[in-house]
Design a protein around this motif. Structure first.
Motif, mmCIF file in Angstrom:
data_model
loop_
_atom_site.group_PDB
_atom_site.id
_atom_site.type_symbol
_atom_site.label_atom_id
_atom_site.label_comp_id
_atom_site.label_asym_id
_atom_site.label_seq_id
_atom_site.Cartn_x
_atom_site.Cartn_y
_atom_site.Cartn_z
ATOM 1 N N ARG A 1 -8.978 -49.107 35.737
ATOM 2 C CA ARG A 1 -8.142 -47.895 35.719
ATOM 3 C C ARG A 1 -8.495 -47.044 36.940
ATOM 4 O O ARG A 1 -7.622 -46.569 37.663
ATOM 5 N N ALA B 1 -3.945 -49.270 26.208
ATOM 6 C CA ALA B 1 -4.230 -47.933 26.738
ATOM 7 C C ALA B 1 -4.807 -47.037 25.641
ATOM 8 O O ALA B 1 -5.795 -46.312 25.867
ATOM 9 N N ASP C 1 -2.500 -49.716 36.472
ATOM 10 C CA ASP C 1 -1.732 -48.883 35.546
ATOM 11 C C ASP C 1 -1.694 -49.562 34.169
ATOM 12 O O ASP C 1 -1.244 -50.713 34.052
#
Ligand SMILES: N[C@@H](CCC(=O)N[C@@H](CS)C(=O)NCC(=O)O)C(=O)O
Length: 203
Positions: free
Chosen positions: A172, A185, A177
């Motif tokens: 990250r 995430a 991304d």
């Protein structure tokens, strides 16, 4: 019992550092300056001829390679603390993801960084692009695994989450991304918010 941990901040050693903090076992930390050849030789020479961190020395026996250290910590301290599965299929799953983190995802990340951010003369644009595609393909495996699971092995957090979680924090930071991988995430945020990791980040 003595445990000595050789590390450098923001390095592969962070994965093991996180696990040591979560396991709450007493250890002595020895910081190595990777930019200082003499410091590296003096501290790592006797415990890792490859001159890399991390190294964990348990009662005089040096163990290097982060995945091996995680497995060793899991077997030695993790089962009692509920952070590593007992022998059996769940243990097999833990081993699968710990090894995969290094030899599949970690290797792709190394190829990507070497070919895009390493020394100019060693860069290869096509190899960098290929490595970046591989990273996304591998992250999709984690996304799939996290379907219906809070952590990599199920409902309980484990050393697998700290090992993989530290690597995900690193990529990250390097500009990968995670938006295309919403479960990954969210899991990464969940793991990173843990007090042990926050302590390391603040140090
Ligand atoms: N495969 C090894 C890789 C360890 C590694 O590459 N360590 C780097 C830091 S991320 C290192 O010590 N580099 C020494 C240097 O930069 O001189 C592991 O997983 O433990």
């Amino acid at each position: 019992m003595s445990l000595t941990f050789y590390f450098a901040p923001m390095s592969t050693a962070t994965t093991v550092h996180w696990s040591l903090e979560e396991l709450a076992v007493p250890y002595e930390a020895v910081q190595v300056d990777l930019k200082d050849g003499a410091d590296k030789q003096a501290k790592l020479g006797p415990v890792n001829p490859n001159l890399l961190v991390p190294v964990l020395v348990h009662d005089g026996t040096p163990i290097f390679e982060s995945a091996a250290i995680q497995i060793y910590l899991g077997e030695t301290f993790g089962v009692d603390k509920g952070l590593y599965p007992e022998p059996g299929p769940a243990r097999g799953e833990a081993l699968k993801w710990l090894v995969w983190t290094n030899v599949s995802l970690g290797a792709a990340i190394s190829r990507w960084l070497q070919n895009t951010q390493g020394p100019e003369a060693l860069r290869n644009t096509a190899a960098g692009a290929r490595a970046r595609e591989d990273i996304d393909r591998l992250l999709a495996m984690v996304e799939e695994n996290l379907g219906g699971r809070t952590y990599m092995l199920g409902e309980n957090v484990s050393l697998v989450d700290f090992h993989l979680g530290a690597l995900i924090e690193w990529i990250r930071h390097c500009g990968v991304d995670l938006a295309p991988f919403p479960r990954l995430a969210a899991w990464s945020e969940r793991c990173s918010a843990r007090p042990a990791n926050q302590r390391l980040m603040a140090a």
